[in-house]
Design a protein around this motif. Sequence first.
Motif, PDB file in Angstrom:
ATOM      1  N   THR A 268       0.817  -1.213   0.000  1.00 57.27           N
ATOM      2  CA  THR A 268       0.000   0.000   0.000  1.00 57.27           C
ATOM      3  C   THR A 268       0.854   1.268   0.000  1.00 57.27           C
ATOM      4  OG1 THR A 268      -1.632  -1.245   1.238  1.00 57.27           O
ATOM      5  CG2 THR A 268      -1.914   1.138   1.197  1.00 57.27           C
ATOM      6  N   SER A 320      -7.482  -4.383  -1.959  1.00 53.69           N
ATOM      7  CA  SER A 320      -7.353  -3.567  -0.765  1.00 53.69           C
ATOM      8  C   SER A 320      -6.144  -2.631  -0.841  1.00 53.69           C
ATOM      9  CB  SER A 320      -7.250  -4.520   0.427  1.00 53.69           C
ATOM     10  OG  SER A 320      -7.207  -3.811   1.622  1.00 53.69           O
ATOM     11  N   ARG A 324      -6.851   1.279  -0.455  1.00 49.46           N
ATOM     12  CA  ARG A 324      -6.340   2.035   0.699  1.00 49.46           C
ATOM     13  C   ARG A 324      -5.395   3.142   0.255  1.00 49.46           C
ATOM     14  NH1 ARG A 324      -4.219  -2.226   4.854  1.00 49.46           N
ATOM     15  NH2 ARG A 324      -3.765  -3.305   2.914  1.00 49.46           N
ATOM     16  N   LEU A 327      -7.641   5.863  -0.914  1.00 46.45           N
ATOM     17  CA  LEU A 327      -8.251   6.565   0.223  1.00 46.45           C
ATOM     18  C   LEU A 327      -7.259   7.531   0.873  1.00 46.45           C
ATOM     19  CD1 LEU A 327     -10.258   3.627   1.839  1.00 46.45           C
ATOM     20  CD2 LEU A 327     -11.234   5.797   1.010  1.00 46.45           C
ATOM     21  N   ASP A 378     -12.513  -1.750   4.041  1.00 48.19           N
ATOM     22  CA  ASP A 378     -11.582  -0.622   3.893  1.00 48.19           C
ATOM     23  C   ASP A 378     -12.336   0.705   3.893  1.00 48.19           C
ATOM     24  OD1 ASP A 378      -9.322  -2.185   3.767  1.00 48.19           O
ATOM     25  OD2 ASP A 378      -9.346  -2.325   1.585  1.00 48.19           O
ATOM     26  N   ALA A 382     -11.989   3.454   7.762  1.00 42.97           N
ATOM     27  CA  ALA A 382     -11.046   4.492   7.357  1.00 42.97           C
ATOM     28  C   ALA A 382     -11.605   5.840   7.778  1.00 42.97           C
ATOM     29  CB  ALA A 382     -10.845   4.461   5.842  1.00 42.97           C
ATOM     30  N   VAL A 387      -7.057   9.224   6.516  1.00 45.02           N
ATOM     31  CA  VAL A 387      -7.986   9.251   5.379  1.00 45.02           C
ATOM     32  C   VAL A 387      -8.927  10.438   5.579  1.00 45.02           C
ATOM     33  CG1 VAL A 387      -9.813   8.038   4.149  1.00 45.02           C
ATOM     34  CG2 VAL A 387      -7.800   6.783   4.972  1.00 45.02           C
TER      35      VAL A 387
END
Length: 397
Positions: A268, A320, A324, A327, A378, A382, A387
């Motif tokens: 990520t 994911s 993420r 986000l 997710d 968040a 985020v």
Amino acid sequence: MKLRRWMAVGAVALATAGTLNSLPASAGHTLHPSDQSLRALGMRHGLQIGTAVDMAALNDPADPQYRRLAASEFSSVTAENVMKWESLEPTRGTYNWGPADQLVAFAQQNNQSVRGHVLVWQNQLPGWLTAGVADGSIDSTELRDILRNHITTVVRHFKGKIWQWDVVNEAVSDPWDNPPALHYKGFWAQHLGPGYIADAFRWARAADPKALLFYNDYNIEAFGSGNPADDKTQFVYDMVKQLRASGVPIDGVGSQGHLGTQYGNYDTFQVADALKRFSDLGLATAFTEVDVRSQMTPAVQAGDSNEINPRLQASAANFSVLLRACLANRHCLSFTVWGFTDKHSWVPGWFSNPPEGLATLYDENYQPKRAYQEVKADLVYAGPPYVMPRVPQRPRR
Ligand code: XIL
């Protein structure tokens, strides 16, 4: 004075974040997250959750689930094929708007935004165009006129109805191409030279000044060596930086996000870093075609859970990672999947040697897969400080 102003701004920001991040409540009860759609949960962050739409499936009366989920789970739609040149202008001068107009009407009925896909690409071009160039009856001066006309006609037709246009798609080669040093590839670069890219953005802007204009490509989820000769993300970064510096009206970079569980892929933080580098140039970002496919070995095809489970889990993990990272980037405006059910996915048809599949959020019977649940989780788990709500992008003048 300064401190008071700062406090006031802070209070407004907190209040806004609070509103955006509270789950919609009904009759005083907070809904359980699993009862909420992806689109509702995306809105907590101002993030549009989109899907590519296959018009044949959407119009199939025997397949009502497709239409129902396309409407209820997603806040944005992309035409999987019907806005491509071969579909819009199969015969020179005769446009077939029907299917694309139908998708736009579907989006309007369901309060969805539309990503326009695609104005300039080397694939799915009409035969009259490629044949005319091949036999010399269309020279490069005429070809440039044809391209300008196409962009102008299409963007004007949909004016005011498209949120983001993929203006130029997949203009850059891959390390496995010949020559291996990354370069501008394909029909348009060969016949017009790379200057067509800046031209295309200018023509699109002139035809609809309010649409956001994107460059879209695959394998640009993360940076590699940093050498533009073999790092496609770096090549694209240098290209869009140059376009920005020259005043070309580009507003965003779309990262397609076609991943496969057989590859190493990224974590990520690597993906978030890439999005940040693009948005630090003043560009919006988006994931535009996410799917995570797997090899369909004989054991997978026979239903062996020893081979199926790790694939479903790896697919979920990769969805994911991309979500993420999106986000985490306040300029990442939309997260679009390239089809939402394995019943209607381009993967088995396209990647057949070896066979691949299992790439989407729902299985062939519209049962949500592990990937669907992780995407949903997710969106639920968040919020601030990492985020924060999206920052809207305004078209560059
Ligand atoms: C694919 C469609 O999903 C298929 O139905 C079609 O046969 C080929 O094109 N990158 C893109 C998309 O930008 O337009 C492609 O869509 C998938 C790869």
